[in-house]
Design an enzyme around this catalytic site. Structure first.
Site, short mmCIF file in Angstrom:
data_model
loop_
_atom_site.label_atom_id
_atom_site.label_comp_id
_atom_site.label_asym_id
_atom_site.label_seq_id
_atom_site.Cartn_x
_atom_site.Cartn_y
_atom_site.Cartn_z
N HIS A 97 -39.59 -31.65 22.84
CA HIS A 97 -40.77 -31.04 23.24
C HIS A 97 -40.91 -29.92 21.42
CE1 HIS A 97 -42.40 -27.14 24.61
NE2 HIS A 97 -42.53 -27.56 26.09
N GLU A 146 -48.30 -33.97 25.79
CA GLU A 146 -48.18 -32.02 25.95
C GLU A 146 -48.66 -31.42 24.23
OE1 GLU A 146 -44.93 -30.51 28.12
OE2 GLU A 146 -44.28 -30.02 26.88
#
Ligand code: PGA
Length: 220
Positions: A97, A146
């Site tokens: 992430h 993302e």
């Protein structure tokens, strides 16, 4: 109809009490989702146990994932949570992430070690990338795209760009599933889930509220 994957990334939010209440309420709002929708909750490590128990009790169709994994096997690594331990609670683990890349020194090399630990423990990595050419380790089957400027900003990415980039990533790397993440809401979710290359969404802020997360799944 294609299968859609919905992943709740709680980040560093919630206590055991709040997690318990989330599942009780989510069960009420979601009812029984159709079989083409796969749902996963990724809580902080210390809530994996309570989430696993609550999912079994209230929403057995919800899978559990961790938000990270140690790059080392079990051993003398103070503060780390090993794949072997995570495996007792979860089927998946988020790896790479951008918040980890930015704040915790997770380089491509570290992330490769994490993928290897996940694989050694039969955990499926959900590997996050933030641009078209982010390196993706071999054998990764679920990728989440993302863009950094869309994470937690309310500034969701342009769907045409998302389709172009995710289509490219899917072809280049032979990944089976690709998710979009970044300011997804019940209102905009279908814009992304309707894209030909997209197989689901990775949701931060809007997954903290069980009603909002349930609505998102229903609206997709
Ligand atoms: P957001 O976070 O939905 O709050 O933008 C997404 C993520 O970081 O996974």
């Amino acid at each position: 109809m294609k299968k859609l994957i919905f992943i709740a990334n709680w980040k560093s939010h919630k206590t055991p009490q709040e997690a318990t209440e989330w599942f009780e309420n989510f069960a009420r709002y979601i009812g029984r989702p159709t079989e083409d929708k796969e749902i996963m909750v990724c809580p902080p490590f210390a809530l994996l146990d309570v989430c696993q128990k609550m999912a079994q009790k209230h929403t057995p169709f919800v899978q559990i994932g961790s938000q990270d994994i140690s790059r080392f096997p079990e051993g003398a690594y103070t503060g780390e949570v090993s794949g072997k331990l995570i495996k007792s609670y979860a089927t998946h683990t988020i790896i790479g992430h951008s918040e980890r890349r930015q704040n915790f020194g997770d380089t491509d090399e570290v992330l490769l070690q994490k993928v290897l630990q996940a694989q050694a423990n039969m955990l499926t990595p959900v590997y996050c990338v933030f641009k078209k050419d982010t390196l993706i380790p071999k054998g990764v089957s679920i990728v989440a795209y993302e863009p950094i400027e869309s994470i937690g900003t309310g500034n969701a990415a342009d769907p045409n760009t998302v389709e172009e980039i995710t289509g490219f990533i899917k072809k280049q790397n032979g990944v089976s599933y690709i998710l979009y993440g970044g300011s997804v809401t019940p209102e905009n979710v279908s814009t992304y889930t309707n894209l030909p290359s997209i197989d689901g969404v990775l949701v931060g802020g809007a997954s903290l509220d069980p009603q909002e997360f349930a609505q998102m799944i229903q609206h997709a």
